[in-house]
Design a protein around this motif. Structure first.
Motif, PDB file in Angstrom:
ATOM      1  N   VAL A  52       0.845  -1.199   0.000  1.00 27.76           N
ATOM      2  CA  VAL A  52       0.000   0.000   0.000  1.00 27.76           C
ATOM      3  C   VAL A  52       0.874   1.240   0.000  1.00 27.76           C
ATOM      4  O   VAL A  52       1.669   1.453   0.933  1.00 27.76           O
ATOM      5  N   LEU A  53       0.733   2.033  -1.046  1.00 31.67           N
ATOM      6  CA  LEU A  53       1.409   3.329  -1.157  1.00 31.67           C
ATOM      7  C   LEU A  53       0.391   4.397  -0.786  1.00 31.67           C
ATOM      8  O   LEU A  53      -0.531   4.682  -1.551  1.00 31.67           O
ATOM      9  N   HIS A  54       0.536   4.959   0.396  1.00 28.69           N
ATOM     10  CA  HIS A  54      -0.440   5.906   0.936  1.00 28.69           C
ATOM     11  C   HIS A  54      -0.083   7.316   0.468  1.00 28.69           C
ATOM     12  O   HIS A  54       0.977   7.854   0.828  1.00 28.69           O
ATOM     13  N   LEU A  55      -0.952   7.901  -0.325  1.00 25.34           N
ATOM     14  CA  LEU A  55      -0.771   9.265  -0.817  1.00 25.34           C
ATOM     15  C   LEU A  55      -1.655  10.188   0.008  1.00 25.34           C
ATOM     16  O   LEU A  55      -2.883  10.058   0.002  1.00 25.34           O
ATOM     17  N   THR A  56      -1.046  11.113   0.721  1.00 25.81           N
ATOM     18  CA  THR A  56      -1.807  12.031   1.566  1.00 25.81           C
ATOM     19  C   THR A  56      -1.829  13.428   0.947  1.00 25.81           C
ATOM     20  O   THR A  56      -0.977  13.791   0.144  1.00 25.81           O
ATOM     21  N   ARG A  57      -2.816  14.190   1.353  1.00 20.05           N
ATOM     22  CA  ARG A  57      -2.925  15.595   0.955  1.00 20.05           C
ATOM     23  C   ARG A  57      -3.687  16.312   2.059  1.00 20.05           C
ATOM     24  O   ARG A  57      -4.609  15.733   2.654  1.00 20.05           O
ATOM     25  N   ASN A  58      -3.350  17.537   2.333  1.00 20.48           N
ATOM     26  CA  ASN A  58      -3.983  18.233   3.451  1.00 20.48           C
ATOM     27  C   ASN A  58      -5.491  18.345   3.242  1.00 20.48           C
ATOM     28  O   ASN A  58      -5.974  18.362   2.102  1.00 20.48           O
ATOM     29  N   PRO A  59      -6.272  18.406   4.329  1.00 24.98           N
ATOM     30  CA  PRO A  59      -7.729  18.363   4.189  1.00 24.98           C
ATOM     31  C   PRO A  59      -8.309  19.537   3.427  1.00 24.98           C
ATOM     32  O   PRO A  59      -9.261  19.366   2.653  1.00 24.98           O
ATOM     33  N   ALA A  60      -7.775  20.722   3.609  1.00 25.67           N
ATOM     34  CA  ALA A  60      -8.369  21.900   2.956  1.00 25.67           C
ATOM     35  C   ALA A  60      -8.253  21.809   1.447  1.00 25.67           C
ATOM     36  O   ALA A  60      -9.230  22.039   0.714  1.00 25.67           O
ATOM     37  N   ALA A  61      -7.062  21.491   0.944  1.00 30.44           N
ATOM     38  CA  ALA A  61      -6.880  21.390  -0.504  1.00 30.44           C
ATOM     39  C   ALA A  61      -7.681  20.223  -1.071  1.00 30.44           C
ATOM     40  O   ALA A  61      -8.243  20.323  -2.171  1.00 30.44           O
ATOM     41  N   SER A  62      -7.745  19.119  -0.329  1.00 30.52           N
ATOM     42  CA  SER A  62      -8.505  17.962  -0.803  1.00 30.52           C
ATOM     43  C   SER A  62      -9.998  18.264  -0.855  1.00 30.52           C
ATOM     44  O   SER A  62     -10.680  17.941  -1.831  1.00 30.52           O
ATOM     45  N   ILE A  63     -10.512  18.872   0.199  1.00 34.77           N
ATOM     46  CA  ILE A  63     -11.945  19.213   0.225  1.00 34.77           C
ATOM     47  C   ILE A  63     -12.263  20.208  -0.879  1.00 34.77           C
ATOM     48  O   ILE A  63     -13.289  20.097  -1.567  1.00 34.77           O
ATOM     49  N   ASN A  64     -11.382  21.175  -1.077  1.00 35.73           N
ATOM     50  CA  ASN A  64     -11.601  22.143  -2.148  1.00 35.73           C
ATOM     51  C   ASN A  64     -11.633  21.452  -3.515  1.00 35.73           C
ATOM     52  O   ASN A  64     -12.483  21.754  -4.370  1.00 35.73           O
ATOM     53  N   SER A  92     -11.844  12.080   4.984  1.00 37.83           N
ATOM     54  CA  SER A  92     -11.452  11.416   6.228  1.00 37.83           C
ATOM     55  C   SER A  92     -11.741   9.923   6.177  1.00 37.83           C
ATOM     56  O   SER A  92     -10.955   9.110   6.701  1.00 37.83           O
ATOM     57  N   SER A  93     -12.834   9.506   5.523  1.00 37.26           N
ATOM     58  CA  SER A  93     -13.164   8.080   5.430  1.00 37.26           C
ATOM     59  C   SER A  93     -12.097   7.318   4.663  1.00 37.26           C
ATOM     60  O   SER A  93     -11.730   6.196   5.040  1.00 37.26           O
ATOM     61  N   SER A  94     -11.608   7.911   3.585  1.00 31.95           N
ATOM     62  CA  SER A  94     -10.584   7.237   2.785  1.00 31.95           C
ATOM     63  C   SER A  94      -9.332   6.989   3.601  1.00 31.95           C
ATOM     64  O   SER A  94      -8.780   5.883   3.621  1.00 31.95           O
ATOM     65  N   HIS A  95      -8.866   8.028   4.288  1.00 29.73           N
ATOM     66  CA  HIS A  95      -7.623   7.872   5.040  1.00 29.73           C
ATOM     67  C   HIS A  95      -7.823   6.997   6.275  1.00 29.73           C
ATOM     68  O   HIS A  95      -6.901   6.275   6.686  1.00 29.73           O
ATOM     69  N   ARG A  96      -9.012   7.016   6.843  1.00 35.59           N
ATOM     70  CA  ARG A  96      -9.294   6.122   7.971  1.00 35.59           C
ATOM     71  C   ARG A  96      -9.187   4.658   7.522  1.00 35.59           C
ATOM     72  O   ARG A  96      -8.628   3.813   8.234  1.00 35.59           O
ATOM     73  N   ALA A  97      -9.698   4.377   6.319  1.00 31.16           N
ATOM     74  CA  ALA A  97      -9.635   3.004   5.805  1.00 31.16           C
ATOM     75  C   ALA A  97      -8.197   2.575   5.540  1.00 31.16           C
ATOM     76  O   ALA A  97      -7.820   1.428   5.810  1.00 31.16           O
ATOM     77  N   GLU A 138      -4.248  15.650  11.859  1.00 29.81           N
ATOM     78  CA  GLU A 138      -3.087  15.570  12.746  1.00 29.81           C
ATOM     79  C   GLU A 138      -2.381  14.230  12.597  1.00 29.81           C
ATOM     80  O   GLU A 138      -1.143  14.168  12.553  1.00 29.81           O
ATOM     81  N   ARG A 139      -3.153  13.146  12.483  1.00 31.41           N
ATOM     82  CA  ARG A 139      -2.538  11.819  12.315  1.00 31.41           C
ATOM     83  C   ARG A 139      -1.714  11.751  11.031  1.00 31.41           C
ATOM     84  O   ARG A 139      -0.704  11.042  10.966  1.00 31.41           O
ATOM     85  N   LEU A 140      -2.147  12.476  10.013  1.00 28.47           N
ATOM     86  CA  LEU A 140      -1.462  12.439   8.726  1.00 28.47           C
ATOM     87  C   LEU A 140      -0.329  13.453   8.633  1.00 28.47           C
ATOM     88  O   LEU A 140       0.326  13.545   7.588  1.00 28.47           O
ATOM     89  N   GLY A 141      -0.112  14.239   9.691  1.00 33.01           N
ATOM     90  CA  GLY A 141       0.977  15.208   9.680  1.00 33.01           C
ATOM     91  C   GLY A 141       0.586  16.582   9.215  1.00 33.01           C
ATOM     92  O   GLY A 141       1.448  17.380   8.819  1.00 33.01           O
TER      93      GLY A 141
END
Length: 417
Positions: A245-257, A318-323, A406-409
């Motif tokens: 699993v290659l976890h690609l993260t992005r901050n919540p504000a930019a992702s929600i936008n 949040s659901s995606s990253h929780r999974a 916060e969990r994602l940095g």
């Protein structure tokens, strides 16, 4: 487990694909069992997975699908509501419960779809016909006629070829990720009532199908965001593969936008619902789309059918990253590093290559250093673009969303670019 059925247009698409199969070549037998290394790019929708996948396609040491996994799942009734899970969730029982003919169809189409970018146009007409049949299931397009049409306008200039073929097929170019502005008005609703592939539709491109040697030597990378809810299913489909699993993260504000932009876009239709949505800022802005859920369908989504659009998007993020965190990630990369300029991007891609066990050289190194064109973008990328909707987005940042950030940095919003 509930029985799975498919709509009549889907059955007609299956027949059309069977007509094309002799022209597409012979699929690798027992394809799924021969995959030895499966890499799942796990992210939220609009989290940058298309860009990352396109970067990785530069490497000759990896295999990919031409597009998303979702159309193949829909061919065999493993989509909502046919799967019976009420969401994008699939587990091993869904694979083992498939009828033999459905499993054979899924595996054959997967085998013919897997490969890597090519250089010639020998199979491009057939591949383009296959894609059009999948993209427009309600039009009853004749696959053999489409091959002849594609051959008549075949061109090494891919955007020019795509425009010519789309024009001759009589379908709307607005539903494709074409450079420039298509002719005619922007559509107000979806391409049809039944969709297998989510628009903006994938364009045909030269492609080299994977062979048995490839499967033994190269990782297969898949990047559909909904796969964060399907790890058990994927383990069952590829029983002999090491799943990473290659976890690609992005901050919540930019992702929600980005998700808000996508919900308000003329594409990204995922699931047609029987009851109309009452999502404020969506159903009232795009009334022709009010029966359509866009992007991934996470568990718990029915509670958001009357919510404000930013809250819906925050739940998807949040659901995606929780999974992903519940399953466990093997390597993590920040999307911000991929868009921060050549040094950070090259460093991030080199770390991914090292983790994948592939060389960081040649076309992959050039792509990481020079960058690539935006892929399926709803607007020109720029740092801090989310601040144009800052008040709306901050209103959706509940305690759970901020805890996930916060969990994602991403605890501090000065890092939200």
């Amino acid at each position: 487990m509930p029985s799975r059925t498919v709509e009549r247009p889907v059955a007609e698409v299956v027949r059309g694909l069977e007509e094309l199969r002799p022209l597409r070549g012979t699929p690798v037998p027992h394809f799924c069992a021969k995959v030895r290394d499966l890499v799942v790019v796990a992210s939220s929708s609009r989290g940058g997975s298309s860009m990352l996948a396109e970067l990785l396609r530069s490497s000759p040491h990896l295999l990919h699908l031409r597009g998303e996994l979702n159309p193949l799942l829909r061919l065999v009734g493993l989509d909502h509501p046919h799967s019976g899970t009420g969401s994008d969730v699939l587990d091993a029982a869904h694979w083992h419960g498939l009828q033999p003919e459905s499993r054979a169809l899924f595996e054959a189409e997967l085998a013919l779809d897997a490969g890597s970018p090519g250089t010639g146009v020998e199979n491009l007409a057939v591949d383009a016909a296959w894609r059009l049949v999948m993209q427009w299931p309600e039009l009853g397009l004749d696959p053999v006629d489409l091959v002849r049409t594609a051959e008549a306008v075949l061109d090494r200039d891919l955007p020019r070829f795509a425009r010519a073929l789309i024009g001759m097929a009589g379908v709307n170019p607005w539903y494709y990720d074409l450079p420039g502005r298509p002719p005619g008005p922007r559509p107000a609703g979806p391409p049809g009532d039944l969709l297998l592939e989510e628009p903006p539709f994938v364009l045909p491109r030269p492609w080299r199908p994977a062979d048995e040697h490839d499967l033994a030597a190269k990782p297969l990378v898949i990047k559909t965001p909904g796969n964060v809810h399907r790890f058990g299913f994927l383990r069952a489909v590829f029983p002999n593969a090491r799943l990473r699993v290659l976890h690609l993260t992005r901050n919540p504000a930019a992702s929600i936008n980005g998700l808000i932009d996508g919900w308000l876009h003329h594409g990204f239709h995922a699931y047609r619902l029987d009851e109309p949505l009452h999502i404020a800022g969506y159903a009232d802005v795009r009334p022709a789309d009010r029966h359509w859920w866009k992007f991934d369908l996470p568990p718990g989504w029915p509670a958001y059918t009357t919510a404000d659009l930013p809250r819906v998007c925050a739940h998807q993020w949040s659901s995606s990253h929780r999974a992903v965190l519940a399953h466990g990630a093997d390597h993590t990369v920040r999307f911000e590093d991929l868009i921060s300029g050549p040094p950070a991007r090259a460093d991030a891609v080199e770390r991914i290559a090292d983790w994948l066990g592939i060389p960081f050289d040649g076309p992959l190194k050039r792509a990481a250093t020079d960058g690539i064109a935006a892929t399926v973008a709803t607007a020109a990328p720029r740092p801090g673009r989310w601040r144009a909707r800052e008040e709306q987005i901050r209103s959706a940042l509940s305690g759970d969303v901020l805890a996930m950030a916060e969990r994602l940095g991403y605890a501090h919003d000065d890092h939200w670019i």
